[in-house]
Write an enzyme that holds these catalytic residues in place. Structure first.
Site, PDB file in Angstrom:
ATOM      1  N   CYS A 112      15.510 -11.607  26.075  1.00 10.87           N
ATOM      2  CA  CYS A 112      14.924 -10.741  24.829  1.00 10.87           C
ATOM      3  C   CYS A 112      13.677 -11.884  24.566  1.00 10.87           C
ATOM      4  CB  CYS A 112      15.779 -10.107  22.988  1.00 10.87           C
ATOM      5  SG  CYS A 112      16.919  -9.173  23.562  1.00 10.87           S
ATOM      6  N   HIS A 252      10.465  -9.096  17.044  1.00 13.51           N
ATOM      7  CA  HIS A 252      11.454  -8.562  18.377  1.00 13.51           C
ATOM      8  C   HIS A 252      11.792  -7.734  17.248  1.00 13.51           C
ATOM      9  CE1 HIS A 252      14.453  -7.697  21.331  1.00 13.51           C
ATOM     10  NE2 HIS A 252      15.193  -8.207  20.912  1.00 13.51           N
ATOM     11  N   ASN A 282      15.675  -1.192  21.307  1.00 18.90           N
ATOM     12  CA  ASN A 282      15.662  -2.890  21.532  1.00 18.90           C
ATOM     13  C   ASN A 282      15.084  -3.069  23.093  1.00 18.90           C
ATOM     14  OD1 ASN A 282      15.990  -5.097  22.370  1.00 18.90           O
ATOM     15  ND2 ASN A 282      17.598  -6.166  21.429  1.00 18.90           N
TER      16      ASN A 282
HETATM   17  O1  UT7 Z   1      18.690  -8.173  21.124  1.00 21.96           O
HETATM   18  C1  UT7 Z   1      20.234  -8.083  21.028  1.00 21.96           C
HETATM   19  C2  UT7 Z   1      20.539  -9.028  19.932  1.00 21.96           C
HETATM   20  N1  UT7 Z   1      21.551  -7.700  19.140  1.00 21.96           N
HETATM   21  C3  UT7 Z   1      21.365  -7.789  18.684  1.00 21.96           C
HETATM   22  O2  UT7 Z   1      20.352  -8.040  17.465  1.00 21.96           O
HETATM   23  C4  UT7 Z   1      21.957  -6.957  17.464  1.00 21.96           C
HETATM   24  C5  UT7 Z   1      22.865  -7.448  16.005  1.00 21.96           C
HETATM   25  N2  UT7 Z   1      22.932  -5.819  15.150  1.00 21.96           N
HETATM   26  C6  UT7 Z   1      23.281  -5.426  15.019  1.00 21.96           C
HETATM   27  O3  UT7 Z   1      22.095  -5.273  14.990  1.00 21.96           O
HETATM   28  C7  UT7 Z   1      24.359  -4.314  14.367  1.00 21.96           C
HETATM   29  O4  UT7 Z   1      25.460  -5.825  13.382  1.00 21.96           O
HETATM   30  C8  UT7 Z   1      24.780  -3.431  14.749  1.00 21.96           C
HETATM   31  C9  UT7 Z   1      23.742  -2.129  14.365  1.00 21.96           C
HETATM   32  C10 UT7 Z   1      24.522  -3.348  15.881  1.00 21.96           C
HETATM   33  C11 UT7 Z   1      25.787  -3.336  13.618  1.00 21.96           C
HETATM   34  O5  UT7 Z   1      26.075  -2.686  12.752  1.00 21.96           O
HETATM   35  P1  UT7 Z   1      27.015  -3.783  11.438  1.00 21.96           P
HETATM   36  O6  UT7 Z   1      26.155  -3.029  10.656  1.00 21.96           O
HETATM   37  O7  UT7 Z   1      26.467  -5.103  11.512  1.00 21.96           O
HETATM   38  O8  UT7 Z   1      27.941  -2.813  11.559  1.00 21.96           O
HETATM   39  P2  UT7 Z   1      29.196  -3.741  12.685  1.00 21.96           P
HETATM   40  O9  UT7 Z   1      30.052  -3.842  13.395  1.00 21.96           O
HETATM   41  O10 UT7 Z   1      29.600  -4.525  11.214  1.00 21.96           O
HETATM   42  O11 UT7 Z   1      30.372  -2.143  11.946  1.00 21.96           O
HETATM   43  C12 UT7 Z   1      30.507  -1.421  10.769  1.00 21.96           C
HETATM   44  C13 UT7 Z   1      31.240   0.013  11.001  1.00 21.96           C
HETATM   45  C14 UT7 Z   1      32.981  -0.555  12.234  1.00 21.96           C
HETATM   46  O12 UT7 Z   1      33.697   0.135  11.686  1.00 21.96           O
HETATM   47  P3  UT7 Z   1      35.057   0.391  10.466  1.00 21.96           P
HETATM   48  O13 UT7 Z   1      35.639  -1.155  11.539  1.00 21.96           O
HETATM   49  O14 UT7 Z   1      34.291  -0.322   8.869  1.00 21.96           O
HETATM   50  O15 UT7 Z   1      35.614   0.689  10.361  1.00 21.96           O
HETATM   51  C15 UT7 Z   1      32.012  -0.037  13.211  1.00 21.96           C
HETATM   52  O16 UT7 Z   1      32.926   0.777  13.693  1.00 21.96           O
HETATM   53  O17 UT7 Z   1      30.117   0.683  11.898  1.00 21.96           O
HETATM   54  C16 UT7 Z   1      30.884   0.953  12.671  1.00 21.96           C
HETATM   55  N3  UT7 Z   1      29.951   1.051  14.080  1.00 21.96           N
HETATM   56  C17 UT7 Z   1      29.449   2.337  14.052  1.00 21.96           C
HETATM   57  N4  UT7 Z   1      29.237   4.163  13.011  1.00 21.96           N
HETATM   58  C18 UT7 Z   1      28.970   4.886  13.558  1.00 21.96           C
HETATM   59  C19 UT7 Z   1      29.318   0.630  14.865  1.00 21.96           C
HETATM   60  N5  UT7 Z   1      29.035   1.241  15.877  1.00 21.96           N
HETATM   61  C20 UT7 Z   1      28.920   2.284  15.176  1.00 21.96           C
HETATM   62  C21 UT7 Z   1      27.853   3.874  15.447  1.00 21.96           C
HETATM   63  N6  UT7 Z   1      27.884   4.931  14.859  1.00 21.96           N
HETATM   64  N7  UT7 Z   1      26.926   3.283  16.759  1.00 21.96           N
END
Ligand code: UT7
Length: 325
Positions: A112, A252, A282
């Protein structure tokens, strides 16, 4: 002597994949995606369309905007993590499409951050006098490496391309600075484990879904905020600029929460940011040139505007550029 951006161009596929479409593919909701990422829809290519196709279209748009002939290009850099094929480079395929036969053409891999890495390399080539007419393209078909069964990643990415033309300038404007950083210790935050020499294509590799993006989302989020803030501060200090001197901030487009956190830490005013993540998600190396082109076409950039661009990505890599338009 400086190098300056003469013109921009971009291209996105016509096909729109909305959050509602993803609700039918994985256990997610429009509400969750919008709240946690700011993304409402993204573009995805039809089968058979590759990064060089989008990159060529973006390059043609930039060449038309700048009134340049592709035959005059002497440098053609392509930033991509989704090349058409392992070899030859996507740059050579775009060169062929454009008939840019004089250009040195090569790809650059910084995920990225790739576009800002490319901008930095082109800046050095042009300022050294080695090249006079450079084209930098960021192009991605992220949908080809996305695991459409993994809700943690498939909601984030989209396809697209952006391109800029760069030439020498005697005026007091152009690319004022670029800063690049890498930290290979963090290689496994975001990676595609299979398909390379470590884990070549095989039935077992494919069955194990190793050809797709794996991401430690939460850790990546924290590192992204930290590195983007640091590289933005580094860029401002190097140019003796304050945050209020920034007319347009182009980060980004990875997650709107990352962008908001960085802006809050820096004290950047909300009306200074360029965001299009809601429509494209993204798009990795394409995200900054796509946003820059949109800003140019929307009249958000005028002669003298100071633009601060920052990126982070797999590697880990992170980078900044300051441009006086
Ligand atoms: O250029 C590549 C670089 N990558 C990035 O910039 C990604 C950076 N990270 C992020 O943008 C965020 O971490 C995400 C959007 C990927 C995830 O958001 P988050 O607020 O960090 O969520 P999390 O991973 O802490 O997950 C929280 C909960 C989990 O459930 P439990 O364990 O609390 O029950 C996940 O399983 O949200 C759940 N979850 C979802 N729920 C509904 C994860 N993805 C999803 C989804 N829909 N798509």
């Amino acid at each position: 002597m400086r190098a300056r951006i003469v013109a921009t161009g971009s291209a996105v596929p016509k096909r729109v994949l909305r959050n509602a479409d993803l609700e039918r593919m994985v256990a997610t909701s429009d509400e969750w995606i919008v709240e946690r990422t700011g993304i409402r829809e993204r573009r995805v290519v039809d089968a058979g369309v590759a990064s060089s196709d989008l990159g060529t279209e973006a390059a043609r748009a930039a060449l038309a905007a700048g009134g340049w002939d592709a035959a005059d290009l002497d440098l053609l850099l392509v930033a991509t993590c989704t090349p058409d094929m392992p070899l030859p480079s996507t740059a050579c395929l775009i060169q062929r499409n454009l008939k840019a036969s004089r250009a040195i053409a090569f790809d650059l891999a910084a995920a990225c951050s790739g576009f800002l890495y490319g901008l930095s390399v082109a800046d050095l080539y042009v300022r050294s006098g080695t090249c006079r007419k450079a084209l930098v393209v960021g192009t991605e078909v992220m949908s080809s490496v996305v695991d459409w069964t993994d809700r943690g990643t498939c909601i984030l990415f989209g396809d697209g391309a952006g391109a800029v033309l760069i030439e020498p300038s005697d005026e007091d404007r152009g690319i004022l600075s670029t800063h690049l950083h890498s930290d290979g210790d963090l290689w496994d935050l975001v990676c595609v484990p299979g398909g390379g020499s470590r884990l070549p294509a095989s039935a077992a590799m494919l069955a194990d879904r190793q050809q797709f993006v794996k991401m430690k989302g939460n850790e990546t989020f924290k590192v992204a905020v930290r590195t983007l803030e640091a590289t933005a501060r580094e860029a401002l200090e190097a140019n003796k600029l304050g945050v209020d001197d920034v007319d347009l901030f182009i980060p980004h487009q990875a997650n709107v929460r990352i962008v908001n956190a960085v802006m809050e830490r820096l004290g950047l005013k909300k009306d200074r940011v360029m965001l299009n993540i809601d429509r494209y998600g993204n798009t990795s190396a394409a995200s900054i040139p796509l946003a820059l082109d949109e800003a140019v076409r929307a009249g958000r950039v005028a002669p003298g505007s100071r633009i601060l661009m920052v990126a982070f990505g797999s590697g880990l890599t992170w980078a900044s550029a300051v441009v006086k338009w």
